[in-house]
Design a protein around this motif. Structure first.
Motif, PDB file in Angstrom:
ATOM      1  N   ALA A 459     -83.349 -82.303 -46.407  1.00  0.00           N
ATOM      2  CA  ALA A 459     -82.103 -81.572 -46.184  1.00  0.00           C
ATOM      3  C   ALA A 459     -80.922 -82.484 -45.883  1.00  0.00           C
ATOM      4  CB  ALA A 459     -82.290 -80.577 -45.035  1.00  0.00           C
ATOM      5  N   GLU A 460     -81.129 -83.468 -45.022  1.00  0.00           N
ATOM      6  CA  GLU A 460     -80.018 -84.257 -44.498  1.00  0.00           C
ATOM      7  C   GLU A 460     -80.008 -85.705 -44.980  1.00  0.00           C
ATOM      8  OE1 GLU A 460     -77.640 -82.895 -42.833  1.00  0.00           O
ATOM      9  OE2 GLU A 460     -78.536 -80.963 -42.287  1.00  0.00           O
ATOM     10  N   GLY A 461     -81.138 -86.183 -45.500  1.00  0.00           N
ATOM     11  CA  GLY A 461     -81.194 -87.569 -45.931  1.00  0.00           C
ATOM     12  C   GLY A 461     -81.371 -88.526 -44.764  1.00  0.00           C
ATOM     13  N   THR A 462     -81.211 -89.806 -45.047  1.00  0.00           N
ATOM     14  CA  THR A 462     -81.419 -90.843 -44.039  1.00  0.00           C
ATOM     15  C   THR A 462     -80.116 -91.189 -43.345  1.00  0.00           C
ATOM     16  OG1 THR A 462     -81.109 -92.541 -45.725  1.00  0.00           O
ATOM     17  CG2 THR A 462     -83.357 -91.800 -45.325  1.00  0.00           C
ATOM     18  N   GLY A 463     -80.205 -91.965 -42.270  1.00  0.00           N
ATOM     19  CA  GLY A 463     -79.018 -92.450 -41.577  1.00  0.00           C
ATOM     20  C   GLY A 463     -78.643 -91.616 -40.368  1.00  0.00           C
ATOM     21  N   ALA A 464     -77.722 -92.146 -39.587  1.00  0.00           N
ATOM     22  CA  ALA A 464     -77.297 -91.514 -38.342  1.00  0.00           C
ATOM     23  C   ALA A 464     -76.171 -90.522 -38.588  1.00  0.00           C
ATOM     24  CB  ALA A 464     -76.844 -92.576 -37.343  1.00  0.00           C
ATOM     25  N   LYS A 465     -76.216 -89.403 -37.867  1.00  0.00           N
ATOM     26  CA  LYS A 465     -75.152 -88.409 -37.938  1.00  0.00           C
ATOM     27  C   LYS A 465     -75.244 -87.516 -36.711  1.00  0.00           C
ATOM     28  CE  LYS A 465     -76.562 -86.959 -41.897  1.00  0.00           C
ATOM     29  NZ  LYS A 465     -76.639 -86.202 -43.179  1.00  0.00           N
ATOM     30  N   THR A 466     -74.165 -86.778 -36.460  1.00  0.00           N
ATOM     31  CA  THR A 466     -74.134 -85.830 -35.348  1.00  0.00           C
ATOM     32  C   THR A 466     -74.190 -84.424 -35.918  1.00  0.00           C
ATOM     33  OG1 THR A 466     -72.847 -87.322 -33.947  1.00  0.00           O
ATOM     34  CG2 THR A 466     -72.840 -84.981 -33.367  1.00  0.00           C
ATOM     35  N   ILE A 467     -75.143 -83.629 -35.432  1.00  0.00           N
ATOM     36  CA  ILE A 467     -75.312 -82.259 -35.904  1.00  0.00           C
ATOM     37  C   ILE A 467     -75.425 -81.352 -34.685  1.00  0.00           C
ATOM     38  CG2 ILE A 467     -76.737 -80.687 -37.279  1.00  0.00           C
ATOM     39  CD1 ILE A 467     -77.798 -83.152 -38.764  1.00  0.00           C
ATOM     40  N   GLY A 468     -74.604 -80.327 -34.623  1.00  0.00           N
ATOM     41  CA  GLY A 468     -74.643 -79.421 -33.485  1.00  0.00           C
ATOM     42  C   GLY A 468     -74.339 -80.108 -32.181  1.00  0.00           C
ATOM     43  N   GLY A 469     -73.548 -81.175 -32.246  1.00  0.00           N
ATOM     44  CA  GLY A 469     -73.173 -81.905 -31.053  1.00  0.00           C
ATOM     45  C   GLY A 469     -74.232 -82.872 -30.555  1.00  0.00           C
ATOM     46  N   LEU A 470     -75.331 -83.040 -31.297  1.00  0.00           N
ATOM     47  CA  LEU A 470     -76.415 -83.910 -30.866  1.00  0.00           C
ATOM     48  C   LEU A 470     -76.619 -85.035 -31.876  1.00  0.00           C
ATOM     49  CD1 LEU A 470     -79.026 -81.229 -29.729  1.00  0.00           C
ATOM     50  CD2 LEU A 470     -77.598 -82.658 -28.254  1.00  0.00           C
ATOM     51  N   PRO A 471     -77.006 -86.211 -31.425  1.00  0.00           N
ATOM     52  CA  PRO A 471     -77.232 -87.331 -32.348  1.00  0.00           C
ATOM     53  C   PRO A 471     -78.524 -87.151 -33.125  1.00  0.00           C
ATOM     54  CG  PRO A 471     -77.784 -87.978 -30.112  1.00  0.00           C
ATOM     55  CD  PRO A 471     -77.179 -86.602 -30.011  1.00  0.00           C
ATOM     56  N   HIS A 472     -78.479 -87.422 -34.416  1.00  0.00           N
ATOM     57  CA  HIS A 472     -79.656 -87.379 -35.280  1.00  0.00           C
ATOM     58  C   HIS A 472     -79.725 -88.679 -36.064  1.00  0.00           C
ATOM     59  CE1 HIS A 472     -79.064 -83.123 -34.410  1.00  0.00           C
ATOM     60  NE2 HIS A 472     -80.225 -82.825 -34.979  1.00  0.00           N
ATOM     61  N   ASN A 473     -80.938 -89.087 -36.387  1.00  0.00           N
ATOM     62  CA  ASN A 473     -81.095 -90.301 -37.179  1.00  0.00           C
ATOM     63  C   ASN A 473     -82.343 -90.174 -38.039  1.00  0.00           C
ATOM     64  OD1 ASN A 473     -81.088 -92.848 -38.284  1.00  0.00           O
ATOM     65  ND2 ASN A 473     -80.691 -93.894 -36.345  1.00  0.00           N
ATOM     66  N   GLY A 474     -82.134 -89.899 -39.321  1.00  0.00           N
ATOM     67  CA  GLY A 474     -83.248 -89.767 -40.242  1.00  0.00           C
ATOM     68  C   GLY A 474     -83.805 -91.122 -40.620  1.00  0.00           C
ATOM     69  N   THR A 475     -84.811 -91.559 -39.912  1.00  0.00           N
ATOM     70  CA  THR A 475     -85.396 -92.876 -40.150  1.00  0.00           C
ATOM     71  C   THR A 475     -86.648 -92.738 -40.998  1.00  0.00           C
ATOM     72  OG1 THR A 475     -84.578 -93.622 -38.001  1.00  0.00           O
ATOM     73  CG2 THR A 475     -86.266 -94.968 -39.063  1.00  0.00           C
ATOM     74  N   PRO A 476     -86.641 -93.225 -42.238  1.00  0.00           N
ATOM     75  CA  PRO A 476     -87.802 -93.066 -43.116  1.00  0.00           C
ATOM     76  C   PRO A 476     -88.930 -94.019 -42.748  1.00  0.00           C
ATOM     77  CG  PRO A 476     -86.132 -94.372 -44.208  1.00  0.00           C
ATOM     78  CD  PRO A 476     -85.536 -93.931 -42.895  1.00  0.00           C
ATOM     79  N   CYS A 477     -90.130 -93.688 -43.165  1.00  0.00           N
ATOM     80  CA  CYS A 477     -91.286 -94.530 -42.893  1.00  0.00           C
ATOM     81  C   CYS A 477     -91.372 -95.717 -43.839  1.00  0.00           C
ATOM     82  CB  CYS A 477     -92.569 -93.701 -43.013  1.00  0.00           C
ATOM     83  SG  CYS A 477     -92.589 -92.217 -41.987  1.00  0.00           S
TER      84      CYS A 477
END
Length: 711
Positions: A459-477
């Protein structure tokens, strides 16, 4: 394991908490024409009933077309109709009147009624020598209590153990399904299912029965929201007539094993409920009612699904269940949902948040569709499915007090600030972000991280972003980098895979196959959507990415490390990546605990039917070393019901179509034996290698293959 074949009104009012304002219209949002859909038609109740009746009439003919045994019967469970008229008919099956665990299947039919394919939790016919058990039901219940591992101080629950056919492994067995109760993660009345071999009492499987978000909690954070209620005389009840007459009850601390025991309907003379705090018993009910209505609306507007079972009927919900219950759960046996009031661990905060309501109601949807077994990798997928759609409900509701994000339980007053994270599952210290060969042995709430991670990345892909006011970071294996396709498309693909292709035994490798097929159905075989789905799975450790179709600009998947001189020229020779790299005529590659692997937990289980059958397992494009004395090695275990040295059942090793070695029932062994095939004639060539099994009509021979290598 999953196998694929080529066969062919009551008055309603809305209220605003804290006021006496009542809205006269429903606030359900309608889907935009631009919203991705799973490609299914919306069926009226009459049209759905007619489709089910047609499928029921076709059941006997369908069983014959699938090659099922005369003693098997199909029972229609659901029908989905594509926009082009094609149908996906889901059946359960019985054998001599006994329910078959792992016997579910989906038959795919073209608009003209032709069978175009099928997905079976258990491939082929079921035959047993007898349906008379050696153990008595009382013995089975006693044995189940003795072997319970999920509860302490176990005792038999309810009636005697039920006789079933257990067909989760390759060879079906007569079994008992027993339920035990005791102290566990869900409290003093936790329940566990234990599956026992009806002949010797061997434990075949065991798992918790409540499909829950164990350990989660929630404050009264939805704020002022609108609810659908029902007027009764001069008063009102928390019965939502616009959502299948879903009713929220005060359980009055009834035990979780029977939440209706002391239950009473929430009713009052005014249509204003709760005060936003736990000082009012109504406040938790408001959160539950709002969350369940939003979950219903999400499924209806997004997927044309009318309630849990797609029949327009709402399930009862109970709040204030038990005492000190830090849990919420869906129970298919009562078609109901239960919500605890929390414990000292989360400040006695009721477990009635948006994502919890969406999570629990989705367990019902899963039970009504794929029916994913609540153990092993399928259990992790079951939990991931609830996290995925519970999260989607949170985005859909667009509640300012609880904005959408990919954290599970971020408002639950837990010590670490959340319960699970889909972008980085391993951050909780227990969940798996990446698939490994032991994933099937991990608690389902933790192995769910693999599916959660896949969905987030898709859905969101890799990398850091802020969603819903919270930090997210899609880190692949695997160190990959790519953009996602958006959560709406990802959800449409996953829902179609769940409802049209997955079965009770679907594992992560099979889920990858199902979602790739769903993406192809919706967006095309060469679409970027399908490509990104493959990259997301690869980035969660499941399979490899497909070739870039060239109609987009995602970053290519990193090239796998070269094994170096003398390395294994085959892909996935130990089968620890499931079916990756292999082509199989049946789902031979498995991590079933009914047999043992030579190394790791995955292996290839070929033949063992006890009836005339053939199977093949192959891999092409294998580079044979140009120097030295190249050879194919593998470990083989042969067990048989045959006797003597006469060859009846065989496993042939074919290279480029030519048979280079043959093994048979005469090669039966107590354990694995390493076998070697000379490949000197193929130096420097690219070859295909095939294991081809053949079994005659009498007695079974099983060939287990593992750790295949060329060097």
């Amino acid at each position: 394991m999953t196998r694929k074949t080529a066969l062919a009104a009551a008055v309603a009012a809305a209220l605003t908490l804290g006021t006496a304002t009542v809205a006269a219209t429903q606030s359900t949002a309608l889907a935009s024409s631009a919203r991705p859909t799973p490609g299914f038609r919306s069926l009226s109740a009459d049209a759905r009933a007619q489709a089910l009746a047609t499928a029921d009439r076709d059941a006997a003919a369908t069983a014959r077309a699938l090659g099922l045994a005369p003693d098997e019967r199909l029972q229609v469970k659901d029908v989905l109709v594509d926009t082009d008229g094609a149908r996906h008919v889901r059946y359960d099956r019985t054998y001599r009147g006994l329910p078959v665990i792992g016997g579910d299947l989906v038959v795919h039919r073209a608009a003209d009624g032709r069978i175009t394919g099928s997905d079976l939790a258990h491939q082929g016919a079921i035959t047993l020598s007898t349906v008379t058990p050696t153990l008595t039901t009382a013995d089975a219940s006693t044995t189940a209590v003795r072997h319970a591992k999920h509860v302490k101080n176990a005792r038999a629950a309810g009636p005697d153990s039920q006789l079933v056919v257990y067909a989760v492994g390759k060879v079906p067995v007569l079994a008992y399904r027993s339920t035990v109760t005791g102290a566990g993660e869900e409290g003093a009345e936790s329940r566990e299912a234990v599956i026992l071999d009806a002949a010797g009492g061997t434990v075949l499987d065991q798992y918790e029965l409540h499909q829950d978000v164990s350990g989660t909690g929630n404050g009264i954070h939805d704020g002022q929201v609108s609810l659908e209620t029902t007027q009764s005389g001069s008063g009102y009840t928390l019965t939502d007539a616009l959502h299948g007459s879903t009713t929220v009850y005060d359980s009055y601390n009834s035990p979780q094993s029977n939440p209706a025991q002391n239950a009473r309907t929430f009713s009052k003379s005014t249509n204003s409920w709760g005060n936003g705090s736990t000082s009012s018993r109504e406040s938790a009910a408001v959160d539950a009612a709002f969350g369940l209505a939003k979950t219903w609306d999400f499924y209806k507007s997004t997927f044309n699904r009318s309630g849990i079972r797609n029949d327009g009927r709402g399930a009862p919900a109970y709040v204030h269940v038990d005492n000190n219950l830090l849990n919420a759960f869906y129970d298919d046996s009562c078609f109901c949902m239960s919500f605890g009031d929390g414990s000292s661990q989360n400040g006695y905060t009721p477990l009635t948040s948006l994502d919890v309501a969406g999570h629990e109601m989705t367990h019902g949807v899963t039970a009504a569709t794929a029916g994913l077994n609540y153990s092993g990798e399928s259990g992790g997928l079951n939990e991931a499915t609830s996290d995925i759609f519970g999260t989607m409900v949170e985005f859909y509701a667009a509640n300012a007090n609880d904005p959408g994000d990919y954290y599970i339980g971020e408002k639950l007053h837990m010590p670490n600030g959340y319960f699970r994270r889909m972008d980085n599952p391993a951050s909780d210290g227990s969940s798996l972000s990446c698939w490994n060969s032991g994933a099937g042995s991990v608690d389902v709430h933790y192995s769910s991280g693999i599916g959660n991670h896949f969905f987030y990345l898709a859905a969101e892909g890799t990398g850091a972003k802020t969603i819903g006011g919270l930090p997210h970071n899609g880190t692949p294996c695997n160190g990959d980098s790519f953009a996602g396709i958006g959560r709406d498309k990802a959800a449409a693909i996953y829902y179609r895979a769940l409802t049209a292709y997955m079965t009770s035994t679907t594992n992560y490798a099979a889920a990858r196959t199902a979602t790739l097929q769903a993406a192809a159905d919706l967006y095309g075989t060469n679409s970027q959507e399908r490509y990104i789905v493959s990259k997301a799975w690869a980035s969660a450790g499941v399979g490899t990415a497909l070739p870039d179709p060239g109609n987009g600009t995602p970053t290519p998947t990193p090239t796998p490390t070269d094994p170096g001189p003398g390395g294994n020229a085959l892909a996935n020779g130990g089968f620890e990546q499931g079916a990756t790299g292999w082509t199989q005529s049946a789902d031979d590659i498995t991590n079933s605990t009914q047999q043992t692997a030579h190394g790791g937990s995955w292996y290839a289980w070929m033949m063992g039917y006890g009836s005339a059958a053939t199977e093949s397992l192959s891999q092409s494009g294998i580079a044979v070393p140009a120097t030295g004395s190249p050879r194919l090695t593998f470990w083989l275990k042969v067990t048989t019901q045959e006797s003597g040295s006469t060859v009846y059942d065989t496993l042939k090793v074919n290279v480029n179509g030519a048979t280079r070695a043959t093994y048979s029932n005469a090669n039966a062994s107590a354990g694995y034996v390493q076998r070697t095939v000379d490949l000197s004639a193929y130096k420097g060539q690219t070859v295909s290698v095939e294991f081809a099994g053949q079994e005659d009509a009498y007695l079974a021979t099983t060939f287990l293959v593992d750790d295949v290598a060329i060097g």
